[in-house]
Design a protein around this motif. Sequence first.
Motif, PDB file in Angstrom:
ATOM      1  N   LEU A 270       0.860  -1.179   0.000  1.00 53.81           N
ATOM      2  CA  LEU A 270       0.000   0.000   0.000  1.00 53.81           C
ATOM      3  C   LEU A 270       0.900   1.235   0.000  1.00 53.81           C
ATOM      4  CD1 LEU A 270      -2.403  -1.526   2.622  1.00 53.81           C
ATOM      5  CD2 LEU A 270      -3.194  -0.656   0.418  1.00 53.81           C
ATOM      6  N   PRO A 271       1.364   1.620  -1.197  1.00 55.45           N
ATOM      7  CA  PRO A 271       2.284   2.758  -1.243  1.00 55.45           C
ATOM      8  C   PRO A 271       1.546   4.095  -1.118  1.00 55.45           C
ATOM      9  CG  PRO A 271       2.224   1.545  -3.348  1.00 55.45           C
ATOM     10  CD  PRO A 271       1.097   1.056  -2.526  1.00 55.45           C
ATOM     11  N   THR A 272       2.040   4.952  -0.245  1.00 56.64           N
ATOM     12  CA  THR A 272       1.488   6.302  -0.070  1.00 56.64           C
ATOM     13  C   THR A 272       2.551   7.188   0.558  1.00 56.64           C
ATOM     14  OG1 THR A 272      -0.028   7.644   1.237  1.00 56.64           O
ATOM     15  CG2 THR A 272       0.398   5.451   2.080  1.00 56.64           C
ATOM     16  N   PRO A 273       2.670   8.426   0.057  1.00 57.12           N
ATOM     17  CA  PRO A 273       3.729   9.292   0.594  1.00 57.12           C
ATOM     18  C   PRO A 273       3.339   9.991   1.894  1.00 57.12           C
ATOM     19  CG  PRO A 273       2.594  10.395  -1.197  1.00 57.12           C
ATOM     20  CD  PRO A 273       1.977   9.037  -1.079  1.00 57.12           C
ATOM     21  N   LYS A 274       2.097   9.813   2.379  1.00 56.66           N
ATOM     22  CA  LYS A 274       1.682  10.728   3.452  1.00 56.66           C
ATOM     23  C   LYS A 274       2.178  10.374   4.846  1.00 56.66           C
ATOM     24  CE  LYS A 274      -3.023   9.021   3.438  1.00 56.66           C
ATOM     25  NZ  LYS A 274      -4.399   9.373   3.113  1.00 56.66           N
ATOM     26  N   PHE A 275       2.609   9.146   5.067  1.00 50.64           N
ATOM     27  CA  PHE A 275       3.032   8.798   6.431  1.00 50.64           C
ATOM     28  C   PHE A 275       4.526   8.999   6.645  1.00 50.64           C
ATOM     29  CE2 PHE A 275      -0.601   5.812   5.578  1.00 50.64           C
ATOM     30  CZ  PHE A 275      -1.528   6.577   6.256  1.00 50.64           C
ATOM     31  N   LYS A 276       4.890   9.260   7.897  1.00 53.80           N
ATOM     32  CA  LYS A 276       6.304   9.448   8.245  1.00 53.80           C
ATOM     33  C   LYS A 276       6.990   8.105   8.476  1.00 53.80           C
ATOM     34  CE  LYS A 276       5.766  14.004   8.977  1.00 53.80           C
ATOM     35  NZ  LYS A 276       6.031  14.884   7.835  1.00 53.80           N
ATOM     36  N   THR A 277       6.206   7.043   8.506  1.00 52.48           N
ATOM     37  CA  THR A 277       6.748   5.731   8.853  1.00 52.48           C
ATOM     38  C   THR A 277       6.377   4.700   7.789  1.00 52.48           C
ATOM     39  OG1 THR A 277       4.714   5.216  10.019  1.00 52.48           O
ATOM     40  CG2 THR A 277       6.500   6.127  11.343  1.00 52.48           C
TER      41      THR A 277
END
Lengths: 427, 433
Positions: free
Chosen positions: A22-29
């Motif tokens: 589940l690729p997404t740039p919004k998390f810091k982790t």
Amino acid sequence: MFLDMISLDTNLLPDNINVHLLPTPKFKTVLVTVLIHQVLDKNLAAKTALLPAVLERGTRKYPSFRELAIYLEKLYGAELGADVIKKGERQILSFSLEVVNDKFAQGENLLHQGLSVLKDVIADPFLENGTFKRDYVYQEKDQLAKEIQGLINDKTNYALERCIQEMCPTERFGVYKYGSIEELDPVSAEDLYKYYGSLLRENPMDIFVVGEIDAGETIKMIREAFSIPRDSKSAKLPPVEVYNIPDEVRYHEEKLPVNQAKLTLGCRTNISYGDKEYLDLLFYNGILGGFPHSKLFQNVREKASLAYYCFSRLEKHKGIQLIGSGIEADDYRQALEIILEQLELVKKGEITREEMENTRKGLINMYKIVGDNPYSLVSFYMDGLIGAKEEGIDYFIRKIKDIKMEDVVAAAHKVHLDTVYFLRPEN
Amino acid sequence: MQWQTKTNGTIGETIYYAPLEGGPELYFLPRKGYHKKYAIFSTRFGSVDNSFYAVDHDEKITLPDGVAHFLEHKLFDDEKGNVFDRFASYGASPNAFTSFTNTTYLFSCTDFFAENFKLLINFVQDPYFTDESVAKEQGIIQQEIRMYQDNPGWRVYFNLLEALYERHPVRNDIAGSVESIGKITKEILYKCYDTFYHPKNMAIFVTGDLLPEKVLELTLENLSQRLFPPFHDMQRLYPEEKAVVNEKKVTQKLPVSQPVFSLGFKDTYSELKGRKLLARELATELLLEMIFGKSGPLYTRLYEEGLIDEHFSAGYTGERSYGHTMLRGETKDPEALHLELLKEIENVKKEGLDKENFTRHKRKMKGNFLRSFNSLEFVANNYLAYRFREIEFFETLDILEAITLRDIEERLEEHLIEELHAVSVIYPLKVEG
């Protein structure tokens, strides 16, 4: 697609492990969760629950809890979690590791190191004489026994769990997620190790990775880290028993030295997550008690001032609806009457347009925010795997937009009250 | 009115700030890609503010316990009923919470942000209390109090506060008692509202995938229509709290499976804020992690002896007018655990703290701070809670970086002292059958 939803990318590894990205740039982790599915069974539950606890005690490379903790701290406080999750009639071993995204710690390869330690916890445990270390097993049995006995400490949860037990004495679902003391007592280190071996080899295994990741590289990393010898076909788990129309309502009362009485109702909805009517049922639950605008909150709390909380919620795979409230013992009759009246009103279709629209918006909101939390994303797709309903979030939202009052009423007619459980103060 | 911005390169976020003249402070943190929008409206009024000189009054006012929390419940009412329904019509989920030091109203939504935001600003600024609605709420809050009376974690916590503090109102339950809430009237609520809900005593925080111009415009549009009376700062009165504990040990019996234990150390300042307070908080948290954390020798030993379980925890709270450390967990033998914890502190004082251990925990704390930015709610709630202590939340990493091992050693010597500790234990009450 009307939402920029995070889409699931599923790959099957040669060792019969499903990897879901589940690729997404919004998390810091980056969150990695590994699931091993098992059936919830009276004779296995305590053993299954004991496993993650023992595995978390140490690996071949980091043989003690302390050494493991020190290593994780060096990885910017990577969070390791190991537990069992009860979903329907499955007891799922869940191992997760959350690391800070590598872009915040240049040159540290946190994800790579994290994957490797997570794999070690699952598949390369610390052994003594070819089996789990005895001390670890005994200490964890002791801790698990305390966890099982500790159910009573949280009265709200205790009342809900007791209602389930009274409702499903002979069904798998009636088994507590940590099993029972009786089943835990005789487990030896050897038994457990043998059981572990078969579970690791035979049972369905899924890996989820959520965060700002490169799909190709992540798959490569997982393929390298998770080469676990497994059977090419996973064991088949029995389906969940859902359909049940009780002959009559059962009443149970229990006394404890408490201040507040707990009134809990258990209903059979005869609709499971995989059924096409599931979203109608979810809508019905929203009208009844899923929100502050719902009938239960408005009538039991706001109008009658009988409770601080009164809600309904679904066990979506088993198709059970639980209604919970905390009241004065003397208000039992009045509270029960109001709750039953709300159930009847929904059945009769006495639902305002406002209740319909508010519930619709509330549910859509609920689905839209699933993608804002890495753990809820994993949980959402896990439900899809278990209930064989693998559509994305968009599908659920589209369906909810089309639900009509007749659909809600039809779902309501499939719901039957099964058990009323009342926990009351001793005097 | 223009935004001012501050960027933190390490976390990769930019915070927007607008000092609204005569109005609340306004903050905005854009978060690209999030569907959820989250807004909070917060006032510096909590359960410890129970004695003060009010706006137009030179007489001292003393409140029954639980007023801030009661007011929080009642603010959701207006002449047309209850604002829950109106939030629901925009798909939002509203809520509120009262702490020792502030009250916060909030909503989260995915659509209709402008409508929901207006609703939030309006309902918080339009109190509507009647004798009837106050009476009705008493039944609901009574059940909330009863629920907490059965909660062993909550009880062991408040019993410990009572043991640590002799007079400071932090010792009183936030919701009050069944008796104290019976004394609350609509007049009391209005009086507190007028004193503590002046916009100058409040702040707004908005976060989500929104345009900064839009957030500012919406706020200005709403607030410019309002005529605020001039702000008179209220004077909060806290009784003098001595640097001793009130009682060494407080116990209670409840139907639990095994004893619930908590040990506290009382801090000794009477007023602290800003960077000093944040540095103290971070240094103490580091110290506690180093001694009691999962990677320490003590944790493994106590765990293997069955004296603690994985939920054992240690934490520090540093508010403007009080501070304390608390260790808590379930245990089979509270007396043995108590001795072990004190013994370890003496031991660490003798042996000294380890540099490598210190560096590693700092690193872990940095990771935890970054991880916390995954949650919109966490950042918004903490940002304002820190702001009310005159702390800039975004400076956390810089302050953390500047902490030295010497600072930690100082905290060990001045804070973890035997004379300033108390314990609270919940013992199992035998259950029949």
